[in-house]
Design an enzyme around this catalytic site. Structure first.
Site, PDB file in Angstrom:
ATOM      1  N   HIS A   1      40.411  35.669  29.178  1.00 16.13           N
ATOM      2  CA  HIS A   1      40.213  36.677  30.347  1.00 16.13           C
ATOM      3  C   HIS A   1      40.819  35.990  31.725  1.00 16.13           C
ATOM      4  O   HIS A   1      40.537  36.622  32.719  1.00 16.13           O
ATOM      5  CB  HIS A   1      39.130  37.176  30.236  1.00 16.13           C
ATOM      6  CG  HIS A   1      38.509  37.714  28.758  1.00 16.13           C
ATOM      7  ND1 HIS A   1      38.833  38.800  28.150  1.00 16.13           N
ATOM      8  CD2 HIS A   1      37.717  37.000  28.053  1.00 16.13           C
ATOM      9  CE1 HIS A   1      37.995  38.974  27.106  1.00 16.13           C
ATOM     10  NE2 HIS A   1      37.357  37.628  26.826  1.00 16.13           N
TER      11      HIS A   1
ATOM     12  N   SER B   1      61.271  28.573  49.224  1.00 20.65           N
ATOM     13  CA  SER B   1      61.214  29.662  49.936  1.00 20.65           C
ATOM     14  C   SER B   1      62.266  29.331  51.346  1.00 20.65           C
ATOM     15  O   SER B   1      62.118  28.417  51.900  1.00 20.65           O
ATOM     16  CB  SER B   1      59.883  29.960  50.416  1.00 20.65           C
ATOM     17  OG  SER B   1      59.604  30.907  51.395  1.00 20.65           O
TER      18      SER B   1
END
Length: 485
Positions: free
Chosen positions: A158, A288
């Protein structure tokens, strides 16, 4: 303003990403070269079986002009514009290049003799290219798994911290799915048959007429052309086309591989966020345009992006097959011209990316260890309880003491942003004095990974190595490969 070659849309699959080999395989040049091979082998087989009018000179002229020239393409383009029929345009162009064969090219055949058989030839070659690349990706991931088979890391269920595993053991989960993809694609490749010479609606009526009603010669022609192209399977019956269900069988394993690749790349993106493992990052690469510090998982993101496209392409084949009325309809043609090449080009690109990623994965053991240290105290509580009970303590009482201290430590982590200090709390608690000298040894991460290293060894030996054995020569060509895993 026109900029020449840049004023038309081009698919990024070919202009930006695809390997030269796969792009060439689905090129018009190779497609029409394959058609000419089909016409040549049909003529050879018909001549062998006694069809009159097919001369040695005609065969030789066809053999000499299998590769199309610029002029061949120009002739075919003019003729197709006039006739609105691509196959007949190329029959005409081939006849112009090989005039001694002009009268016997395509003799007895329908268009699907070249289009469908040509597709089957190209699709089989495409799967061979993909299998080679898939074997390389599996090999490099296996080397990675072997190298890090004993490095403990947090397992996640999970996406919440769970019992420890190892970096290498986690990689075997990826490899196992890739092995299933290898198996599925091999099956699809080996199941591809040859349409053969079946005529306009699959009855072979034109060839029966060509051989004056001799059924044996018609069957011999069908088998001989199949043999000349090296196919072991000849589809016994067809309509005008080979069943479009074959396309389903071919694209389904490719789309299934897309799901595997997406899962692997997603896992690596999550691990990159944790700063535990990163994909290769080149020296001058920019992550970036604004944030110079960033090391975005660009390759894995591209794998996910392209895999999503790959996963849906199999839907085209399902829908196309379902609407092939009776002996065939032509609403398959435009769809197949897009979906089949794109499935192969996309798979090829994703495999190239996976190979690059698997060869250069960067692991950060210190970060992994820090994450373990933040969670392991909670996971070690059962070991601590067992150690206390062995010293004569009461299990239920010990459990309650651990529970209280664990909640205090968790609160400090979540509400105050502090490090997990459960072990320090245990060491300061008089109740646990009997095991204070054992606590550190109870937190050794290597004691929490079960049989992970042994599982990796056995998995590679018993499953990976046998699956890669047929590709050993191909793998040796890779300068990075030392066949020792």
């Amino acid at each position: 303003m026109s900029t020449g070659i840049h004023d038309k849309y081009e698919s990024p699959l070919t202009s930006r990403y695809a390997s030269p080999e796969m792009a060439a395989l689905f090129s018009p040049a190779n497609r029409f070269y394959t058609w000419r091979q089909l016409w040549l082998n049909l003529a050879k087989a018909e001549k062998e079986l006694g069809v009159k009018g097919i001369t040695d000179e005609a065969i030789e002229e066809m053999e000499a002009h299998l590769i199309l020239t610029k002029e061949d393409f120009e002739i075919a383009a003019i003729e197709e514009k006039r006739r609105r029929h691509d196959v007949m345009a190329h029959v005409y162009a081939f006849g112009q290049t090989a005039p001694k064969a002009a009268g016997i090219i395509h003799l007895g055949a329908t268009s699907c003799y070249v289009t469908d058989n040509g597709d089957l030839i190209i699709l089989r070659k495409g799967l061979d290219l993909l299998l080679d690349k898939l074997a390389r990706a599996i090999y490099h991931f296996s080397r990675f798994a072997d190298k890090y088979k004993s490095l403990p890391t947090l397992g996640f269920t999970h996406f919440q911290p769970a019992q420890l595993t190892t970096v290498g053991k986690r990689a075997t989960l990826w490899i196992q799915e890739l092995l299933w993809d290898l198996r599925n694609i091999i099956r699809a490749r080996n199941d591809i048959g040859f349409r053969g010479v079946k005529g306009t609606t699959g009855t072979q009526a034109s060839f029966l007429s060509l051989f004056d009603g001799d059924h044996d010669k018609v069957e011999a022609l069908d088998a001989r052309v199949c043999e000349l192209f090296g196919f072991e399977i000849l589809y016994p019956v067809t309509g005008q086309t080979y069943s479009r269900k074959i396309d389903i069988d071919i694209l389904n394993p490719l789309s299934s591989f897309g799901a595997t690749a997406h899962k692997i790349a997603t896992d690596l993106r999550l691990l990159a966020n944790l700063k535990e493992i990163e994909e290769p990052f080149e020296k001058d690469q920019i992550g970036s345009s604004a944030m110079a510090y960033k090391r975005n998982p660009m390759r894995c993101e591209r794998v996910c992006s392209l895999s999503r496209h790959l996963m849906v392409l199999a839907q085209d084949t399902l829908m196309t097959n379902s609407v092939q009325w009776l002996e065939r309809t032509l609403d398959d043609s435009a769809n197949r011209r897009i979906s089949l090449p794109e499935a192969f080009l996309t798979t090829d690109i994703v495999l190239s990316l996976l190979q690059n990623i698997s060869e250069g994965l960067v692991v950060y053991p210190q970060v992994i260890q820090r994450h373990i240290s933040q969670e392991l105290p909670f996971m070690a509580t059962e070991n601590i309880i067992m150690a206390v009970t062995k010293k004569g303590g009461d299990r239920q009482e010990c459990h309650e003491m651990i529970r209280v201290l664990s909640h205090q430590a968790a609160s400090a982590v979540k509400e105050e942003g502090k490090e997990n200090d459960l072990i320090e709390r245990i060491k300061k608690t008089e109740y646990f004095k009997c095991i204070h000298d054992e606590v550190d040894s109870l937190l050794d991460p290597s004691t929490f990974i079960g049989r992970a290293p042994q599982q990796v060894d056995k998995f590679i030996k018993e499953h990976v190595n046998p699956a890669l054995e047929p590709y050993s020569e191909i793998l040796k060509q890779d300068k990075h490969v030392t066949l020792s895993v």
